[in-house]
Design an enzyme around this catalytic site. Structure first.
Site, PDB file in Angstrom:
ATOM      1  N   ARG A  64      -0.485  -0.818   1.531  1.00 16.27           N
ATOM      2  CA  ARG A  64      -0.222   0.383   2.307  1.00 16.27           C
ATOM      3  C   ARG A  64       1.288   0.533   2.470  1.00 16.27           C
ATOM      4  O   ARG A  64       1.999  -0.440   2.674  1.00 16.27           O
ATOM      5  CB  ARG A  64      -0.901   0.322   3.683  1.00 16.27           C
ATOM      6  N   HIS A  88      -0.167   5.952  -6.125  1.00 20.00           N
ATOM      7  CA  HIS A  88      -1.387   5.371  -5.566  1.00 20.00           C
ATOM      8  C   HIS A  88      -2.534   5.362  -6.590  1.00 20.00           C
ATOM      9  O   HIS A  88      -3.629   5.887  -6.340  1.00 20.00           O
ATOM     10  CB  HIS A  88      -1.816   6.121  -4.305  1.00 20.00           C
ATOM     11  N   ALA A 103      -3.247   2.309  -8.518  1.00 18.08           N
ATOM     12  CA  ALA A 103      -3.644   0.950  -8.902  1.00 18.08           C
ATOM     13  C   ALA A 103      -5.152   0.752  -8.816  1.00 18.08           C
ATOM     14  O   ALA A 103      -5.739   0.008  -9.590  1.00 18.08           O
ATOM     15  CB  ALA A 103      -2.925  -0.072  -8.024  1.00 18.08           C
ATOM     16  N   TRP A 104      -5.790   1.428  -7.865  1.00 19.81           N
ATOM     17  CA  TRP A 104      -7.236   1.278  -7.645  1.00 19.81           C
ATOM     18  C   TRP A 104      -8.081   2.049  -8.657  1.00 19.81           C
ATOM     19  O   TRP A 104      -9.275   1.797  -8.778  1.00 19.81           O
ATOM     20  CB  TRP A 104      -7.599   1.819  -6.254  1.00 19.81           C
ATOM     21  N   ASP A 120       3.157   1.265  -5.319  1.00 20.18           N
ATOM     22  CA  ASP A 120       2.090   2.201  -5.683  1.00 20.18           C
ATOM     23  C   ASP A 120       1.641   3.000  -4.460  1.00 20.18           C
ATOM     24  O   ASP A 120       0.773   3.856  -4.576  1.00 20.18           O
ATOM     25  CB  ASP A 120       0.896   1.440  -6.271  1.00 20.18           C
ATOM     26  N   LEU A 161      -8.739  -8.605  -3.316  1.00 24.07           N
ATOM     27  CA  LEU A 161      -7.658  -8.194  -4.205  1.00 24.07           C
ATOM     28  C   LEU A 161      -6.688  -9.336  -4.455  1.00 24.07           C
ATOM     29  O   LEU A 161      -6.326  -9.632  -5.599  1.00 24.07           O
ATOM     30  CB  LEU A 161      -6.927  -6.986  -3.618  1.00 24.07           C
ATOM     31  N   GLU A 210       1.417  10.089   2.201  1.00 22.61           N
ATOM     32  CA  GLU A 210       0.839  10.416   0.897  1.00 22.61           C
ATOM     33  C   GLU A 210       0.025  11.714   0.971  1.00 22.61           C
ATOM     34  O   GLU A 210      -0.889  11.796   1.805  1.00 22.61           O
ATOM     35  CB  GLU A 210      -0.063   9.263   0.416  1.00 22.61           C
ATOM     36  N   THR A 244       0.760  -2.793  -3.502  1.00 24.59           N
ATOM     37  CA  THR A 244      -0.414  -1.977  -3.812  1.00 24.59           C
ATOM     38  C   THR A 244      -1.311  -1.850  -2.588  1.00 24.59           C
ATOM     39  O   THR A 244      -2.471  -1.464  -2.695  1.00 24.59           O
ATOM     40  CB  THR A 244      -1.233  -2.584  -4.969  1.00 24.59           C
TER      41      THR A 244
END
Length: 317
Positions: A234, A284, A286-287, A258, A158, A263, A232
């Site tokens: 944890r 969450h 972005a992925w 993000d 990433l 969560e 982005t």
């Protein structure tokens, strides 16, 4: 092989499991699975696919037929790996599927912040352009990102994908060494140096004991007052109280999150109920480009195929 997907709702409804179906005799998908439903749903399963459903030692002990756990993510903290190994249950994960999606998200946020596109669109929506006595409405300043310094903390797939895009924009790159490292590798810089000198810091490191609250009051105080922080990775990498204080007191200029430490977060989560104007939070995602979701499910299918053919890949147990 009988497979159960415990939390298919973590993917778009349009995401196809066709590649997985081809590898098993039966695939049963559940949108979500509460802890008290896992045993009932998986008692006859040879394979469990889970994104975020927790598979503890207590649960694994009650699933004698289980042979393979496919984690539909990179992180493995939702599965007791020691228990799986003891019970001879193989565990696989997936990696690399979201590097384009996450990098695109990071730059979507950077460009929005530096170009102020939403602000300028609102100016037109609010009728300011027809009222202007010049050909344009300047509004909030626009700043070029060329020659800005991007600090990357976590230099795997990433982080390196973000770097490639940054270089195309003419940005300068600082890659942080691990904060607990005794030696700094060539082409890297100390964590403190990156905090001090970066205009933008993008987090891509895993959540492990050494990165718990890596971004805290001390590291935030090292950053430029104009710095932008993007997470982005944890949520627990950031100390929420310290970040809120830094944003409210303009210790740093802006943050985009993000991910959060819980969560889904409770409604009274401190970064939601006290959200300042210079903080943006997304859920969450972005992925989660369509392409990344498709790649991820295909990788799960490849892991299953490799296991059945006794040529295991991506094993984490």
């Amino acid at each position: 092989m009988h497979a159960v997907f415990l939390d298919k709702k973590t993917f778009n409804s349009s995401s196809s499991t066709e590649s997985i179906n081809k590898q098993v005799n039966q695939l049963v998908c559940f949108d979500t699975t509460a802890p008290n439903k896992i045993i009932e749903r998986c008692i006859n399963a040879d394979i469990i696919i889970t994104n975020k459903v927790i598979l503890s030692e207590k649960i694994l002990n009650q699933l004698p037929q289980l042979k393979l756990i496919c984690i539909a993510a990179t992180g493995t903290n939702n599965v007791d790996l020691k228990a799986a190994s003891r019970l001879n249950i193989a565990v696989t994960n997936v990696a690399g599927y979201a590097k384009q999606s996450v990098a695109q998200y990071v730059f979507a946020q950077i460009l929005e912040y530096y170009n102020q596109t939403t602000h300028h669109h609102k100016n037109v929506e609010n009728g300011l352009w027809p009222e202007s006595d010049t050909f344009c409405v300047l509004g909030n300043p626009i700043t070029e990102i060329a020659n800005k310094t991007l600090g990357i903390i976590g230099y795997g797939d990433l982080g390196s994908s973000v770097e490639k895009i940054a270089l195309a924009f003419g940005m300068k790159i600082l890659i942080a060494e691990r904060n607990d490292a005794k030696h700094i590798r060539e082409s890297r810089h100390s964590f403190e140096y990156v905090c001090k000198h970066a205009d933008i810091i993008s987090l891509h490191c895993p959540h492990v004991p050494s990165t718990e609250h890596l971004i805290n009051a001390h590291s935030l105080a090292l950053m430029k007052p104009s710095a932008m922080l993007i997470n982005t990775a944890r949520g627990a990498i950031i100390d929420n109280s310290a970040l809120l204080d830094a944003l409210n007191n303009k210790i740093i200029a802006y943050a985009v999150l993000d991910v959060l430490d819980c969560e889904p977060p409770p409604p009274n989560h401190m970064l939601l109920s006290n959200q300042p104007e210079n903080l943006k939070v997304t859920a969450h995602i972005a992925w989660a480009s369509n392409e990344a979701q498709s790649r991820l499910l295909d990788l799960v299918a490849q892991n299953i195929k490799a296991f059945i053919n006794n040529k295991p890949v991506n094993r984490v147990d």
